[in-house]
Design a protein around this motif. Structure first.
Motif, PDB file in Angstrom:
ATOM      1  N   PRO A 231       7.820  -3.597  -6.349  1.00 38.45           N
ATOM      2  CA  PRO A 231       6.896  -3.075  -5.339  1.00 38.45           C
ATOM      3  C   PRO A 231       5.490  -2.996  -5.946  1.00 38.45           C
ATOM      4  O   PRO A 231       5.326  -2.990  -7.169  1.00 38.45           O
ATOM      5  CB  PRO A 231       7.446  -1.690  -5.017  1.00 38.45           C
ATOM      6  CG  PRO A 231       8.435  -1.357  -6.078  1.00 38.45           C
ATOM      7  CD  PRO A 231       8.841  -2.617  -6.753  1.00 38.45           C
ATOM      8  N   ARG A 232       4.500  -2.896  -5.082  1.00 42.51           N
ATOM      9  CA  ARG A 232       3.103  -2.910  -5.501  1.00 42.51           C
ATOM     10  C   ARG A 232       2.765  -1.801  -6.506  1.00 42.51           C
ATOM     11  O   ARG A 232       1.963  -2.005  -7.414  1.00 42.51           O
ATOM     12  CB  ARG A 232       2.216  -2.747  -4.257  1.00 42.51           C
ATOM     13  CG  ARG A 232       0.722  -2.647  -4.524  1.00 42.51           C
ATOM     14  CD  ARG A 232      -0.017  -2.144  -3.289  1.00 42.51           C
ATOM     15  NE  ARG A 232       0.132  -3.073  -2.172  1.00 42.51           N
ATOM     16  CZ  ARG A 232      -0.645  -4.142  -2.004  1.00 42.51           C
ATOM     17  NH1 ARG A 232      -1.625  -4.397  -2.825  1.00 42.51           N
ATOM     18  NH2 ARG A 232      -0.447  -4.935  -0.979  1.00 42.51           N
ATOM     19  N   TRP A 233       3.387  -0.626  -6.345  1.00 43.34           N
ATOM     20  CA  TRP A 233       2.993   0.524  -7.166  1.00 43.34           C
ATOM     21  C   TRP A 233       3.434   0.432  -8.617  1.00 43.34           C
ATOM     22  O   TRP A 233       2.902   1.120  -9.474  1.00 43.34           O
ATOM     23  CB  TRP A 233       3.545   1.827  -6.561  1.00 43.34           C
ATOM     24  CG  TRP A 233       5.048   1.864  -6.401  1.00 43.34           C
ATOM     25  CD1 TRP A 233       5.774   1.486  -5.300  1.00 43.34           C
ATOM     26  CD2 TRP A 233       6.014   2.281  -7.379  1.00 43.34           C
ATOM     27  NE1 TRP A 233       7.122   1.638  -5.522  1.00 43.34           N
ATOM     28  CE2 TRP A 233       7.296   2.132  -6.791  1.00 43.34           C
ATOM     29  CE3 TRP A 233       5.918   2.766  -8.690  1.00 43.34           C
ATOM     30  CZ2 TRP A 233       8.479   2.435  -7.478  1.00 43.34           C
ATOM     31  CZ3 TRP A 233       7.099   3.076  -9.366  1.00 43.34           C
ATOM     32  CH2 TRP A 233       8.361   2.910  -8.752  1.00 43.34           C
ATOM     33  N   LEU A 234       4.404  -0.424  -8.930  1.00 43.16           N
ATOM     34  CA  LEU A 234       5.028  -0.357 -10.258  1.00 43.16           C
ATOM     35  C   LEU A 234       4.258  -1.018 -11.424  1.00 43.16           C
ATOM     36  O   LEU A 234       4.182  -0.441 -12.516  1.00 43.16           O
ATOM     37  CB  LEU A 234       6.459  -0.907 -10.182  1.00 43.16           C
ATOM     38  CG  LEU A 234       7.300  -0.815 -11.469  1.00 43.16           C
ATOM     39  CD1 LEU A 234       7.466   0.635 -11.920  1.00 43.16           C
ATOM     40  CD2 LEU A 234       8.662  -1.458 -11.278  1.00 43.16           C
ATOM     41  N   PRO A 235       3.679  -2.227 -11.261  1.00 39.01           N
ATOM     42  CA  PRO A 235       3.139  -2.936 -12.434  1.00 39.01           C
ATOM     43  C   PRO A 235       2.142  -2.160 -13.306  1.00 39.01           C
ATOM     44  O   PRO A 235       2.257  -2.225 -14.543  1.00 39.01           O
ATOM     45  CB  PRO A 235       2.512  -4.200 -11.825  1.00 39.01           C
ATOM     46  CG  PRO A 235       3.349  -4.458 -10.613  1.00 39.01           C
ATOM     47  CD  PRO A 235       3.664  -3.096 -10.059  1.00 39.01           C
ATOM     48  N   PRO A 236       1.181  -1.405 -12.770  1.00 45.45           N
ATOM     49  CA  PRO A 236       0.251  -0.718 -13.674  1.00 45.45           C
ATOM     50  C   PRO A 236       0.953   0.281 -14.607  1.00 45.45           C
ATOM     51  O   PRO A 236       0.574   0.422 -15.771  1.00 45.45           O
ATOM     52  CB  PRO A 236      -0.687   0.036 -12.727  1.00 45.45           C
ATOM     53  CG  PRO A 236      -0.511  -0.590 -11.400  1.00 45.45           C
ATOM     54  CD  PRO A 236       0.855  -1.179 -11.358  1.00 45.45           C
ATOM     55  N   TRP A 237       1.999   0.938 -14.088  1.00 42.58           N
ATOM     56  CA  TRP A 237       2.736   1.917 -14.905  1.00 42.58           C
ATOM     57  C   TRP A 237       3.628   1.217 -15.911  1.00 42.58           C
ATOM     58  O   TRP A 237       3.781   1.667 -17.048  1.00 42.58           O
ATOM     59  CB  TRP A 237       3.546   2.857 -13.993  1.00 42.58           C
ATOM     60  CG  TRP A 237       2.672   3.550 -13.002  1.00 42.58           C
ATOM     61  CD1 TRP A 237       2.611   3.327 -11.657  1.00 42.58           C
ATOM     62  CD2 TRP A 237       1.681   4.549 -13.280  1.00 42.58           C
ATOM     63  NE1 TRP A 237       1.668   4.120 -11.083  1.00 42.58           N
ATOM     64  CE2 TRP A 237       1.079   4.886 -12.056  1.00 42.58           C
ATOM     65  CE3 TRP A 237       1.258   5.193 -14.450  1.00 42.58           C
ATOM     66  CZ2 TRP A 237       0.070   5.836 -11.959  1.00 42.58           C
ATOM     67  CZ3 TRP A 237       0.260   6.142 -14.361  1.00 42.58           C
ATOM     68  CH2 TRP A 237      -0.331   6.455 -13.127  1.00 42.58           C
ATOM     69  N   TYR A 238       4.203   0.115 -15.486  1.00 35.80           N
ATOM     70  CA  TYR A 238       5.035  -0.717 -16.384  1.00 35.80           C
ATOM     71  C   TYR A 238       4.191  -1.159 -17.579  1.00 35.80           C
ATOM     72  O   TYR A 238       4.625  -1.116 -18.725  1.00 35.80           O
ATOM     73  CB  TYR A 238       5.539  -1.922 -15.582  1.00 35.80           C
ATOM     74  CG  TYR A 238       6.387  -2.929 -16.344  1.00 35.80           C
ATOM     75  CD1 TYR A 238       7.777  -2.878 -16.267  1.00 35.80           C
ATOM     76  CD2 TYR A 238       5.807  -3.954 -17.095  1.00 35.80           C
ATOM     77  CE1 TYR A 238       8.565  -3.816 -16.929  1.00 35.80           C
ATOM     78  CE2 TYR A 238       6.594  -4.891 -17.760  1.00 35.80           C
ATOM     79  CZ  TYR A 238       7.967  -4.811 -17.674  1.00 35.80           C
ATOM     80  OH  TYR A 238       8.745  -5.739 -18.323  1.00 35.80           O
ATOM     81  N   GLN A 239       2.959  -1.564 -17.295  1.00 31.94           N
ATOM     82  CA  GLN A 239       2.093  -2.010 -18.386  1.00 31.94           C
ATOM     83  C   GLN A 239       1.767  -0.873 -19.351  1.00 31.94           C
ATOM     84  O   GLN A 239       1.664  -1.075 -20.552  1.00 31.94           O
ATOM     85  CB  GLN A 239       0.812  -2.621 -17.824  1.00 31.94           C
ATOM     86  CG  GLN A 239       1.001  -4.110 -17.491  1.00 31.94           C
ATOM     87  CD  GLN A 239       0.235  -4.530 -16.258  1.00 31.94           C
ATOM     88  OE1 GLN A 239      -0.789  -3.958 -15.925  1.00 31.94           O
ATOM     89  NE2 GLN A 239       0.759  -5.527 -15.561  1.00 31.94           N
ATOM     90  N   ARG A 240       1.630   0.321 -18.836  1.00 32.15           N
ATOM     91  CA  ARG A 240       1.370   1.465 -19.717  1.00 32.15           C
ATOM     92  C   ARG A 240       2.548   1.775 -20.614  1.00 32.15           C
ATOM     93  O   ARG A 240       2.400   2.142 -21.768  1.00 32.15           O
ATOM     94  CB  ARG A 240       1.096   2.713 -18.886  1.00 32.15           C
ATOM     95  CG  ARG A 240      -0.353   2.909 -18.698  1.00 32.15           C
ATOM     96  CD  ARG A 240      -0.626   4.320 -18.301  1.00 32.15           C
ATOM     97  NE  ARG A 240      -1.746   4.268 -17.398  1.00 32.15           N
ATOM     98  CZ  ARG A 240      -2.399   5.315 -16.976  1.00 32.15           C
ATOM     99  NH1 ARG A 240      -2.016   6.521 -17.347  1.00 32.15           N
ATOM    100  NH2 ARG A 240      -3.411   5.173 -16.178  1.00 32.15           N
TER     101      ARG A 240
END
Ligand SMILES: *Cc1c(COP(=O)(O)O)cnc(C)c1O
Length: 352
Positions: A231-240
């Motif tokens: 989903p759209r919300w996940l990638p930025p947190w995954y990268q962190r």
């Protein structure tokens, strides 16, 4: 100094690997071994992928692109406008997603018997692992799953499932998505062999991740590259949560090129279709219906390990299913390989 090692790793055994063809060849003095234990595409990588990898190898004095642009663009060109994350194999993606979402003590629910790495990765994160056994025919019952997984941070369902081979129908997946409060990680390592398209679900559900790998149909197991639709919300947190560079330059280049070689994938898909039928028709033991590039075979009254050993003695390496928790000890898993490998397997097992 081993007292320093975390107790969770001392309590449980680690990942169980298939027997190595090289070891068996040495042990029994054989030169030609049929490798049917690890669900790899037997065809070497696409020439386009090899060329891209060779070019990328010349750049490795520099760090790779942390945005993984070449691969992201290839994924969007192949599948359309979705959100993706990448990792060191799908195994790496699974580990990072758990690290992103699960606090120590929170639940990860897993539909079993299945691929063992989910539980190992969850355990390493300090999660409480909840297992939900499949039905007698190895289907996943959505009501039972939702009941047990309602409050889990992540629920893991493998479809088509390793090692049983069956896929979970779309309406069942939707019922799970609507019933749980957390995220559903749907492992699609074998989806290219199934004829099921879960992608339309991505547009409708904010709690679905589809895990994919370049290790199977795309012949890139050795380069360790996986990805997921998120989903759209996940990638930025995954990268962190992840390591700063998720994919190395050579793997990235090869994967991007491999996605474009549809003829390569199509050849193996055709081979898989042919041989799932032939295994079913020609093997004297019951072959379970499969949507994957392998079949699970019930070899009772033989035990799994005993059958694997007998086959190895005759030059055929398959996977014992003994290490899959929740499965009785009389199954083997056999990948679709080259014709000569599959033929040798059928010939040998029918003498046992
Ligand atoms: C092979 C496999 C994977 C992917 O493995 P990677 O090589 O780490 O990409 C993931 N899940 C299942 C069920 C598999 O069988």
């Amino acid at each position: 100094m081993e007292r320093l090692v975390r107790s969770c790793y001392k309590k449980k055994s680690g990942y169980v690997f298939a027997k190595k063809a090289e070891d068996i060849a040495r042990e029994y003095g054989m030169t030609r071994i049929a490798r049917l234990a690890s669900n790899e595409n037997p065809e070497p990588l696409s020439p386009a992928a090899l060329e891209a990898a060779e070019a990328a190898l010349k750049t490795v004095n520099r760090y790779p692109d942390e945005r993984v642009n070449v691969l992201m663009n290839a994924l969007r060109a192949t599948y359309g406008d979705f959100h993706f994350v990448t990792g060191v194999g799908m195994d790496g993606v699974i580990e990072t997603i758990i690290r992103t979402l699960v606090e120590p003590g929170e639940k990860v629910a897993i539909s079993t018997p299945t691929f063992s790495f989910y539980a190992l990765a969850a355990m390493g994160q300090g999660a409480e692992v909840v297992t939900i056994p499949r039905e007698a025919d190895f289907s996943a019952d959505p009501k039972r799953l939702v009941n047990a997984a309602k409050d889990a941070k992540i629920t893991v369902l493998c479809s088509p499932n390793n090692p049983t081979g069956n896929a979970t129908p779309i309406p069942v997946v939707e019922e799970i998505l609507e019933g749980i409060e957390g995220l559903l990680f749907l492992d699609n390592a074998y989806v290219e062999f199934s004829g099921i398209d879960y992608l339309p679900l991505m547009k409708k559900h904010e709690n679905l991740v589809l895990g994919r790998t370049m290790s199977k149909v795309h012949s890139l197991a050795g380069l360790r590259i996986g990805y997921a639709f998120t989903p759209r919300w996940l990638p930025p947190w995954y990268q962190r949560a992840g390591t700063p560079f998720t994919v190395n330059a050579v793997s990235m280049a090869a994967a991007a090129a491999a996605l474009g070689d549809t003829a390569h994938a199509e050849r193996y898909r055709a081979q898989v279709k042919r041989w799932r039928t032939r295994f079913t028709d020609e093997v004297k033991y019951p072959v379970l219906p499969s949507d994957a590039n392998f079949v699970m075979i019930d070899v009772a009254p033989h035990r799994s390990d005993e059958m694997v050993e007998e086959l190895a003695r005759k030059g055929v390496v398959v996977r014992s299913c003994r290490s899959f928790a929740g499965l009785e000890d009389h199954y083997i898993r056999v990948s679709v390989g080259e014709d000569w490998e599959n033929e040798l397997f059928v010939k040998v097992i029918n003498t046992l």
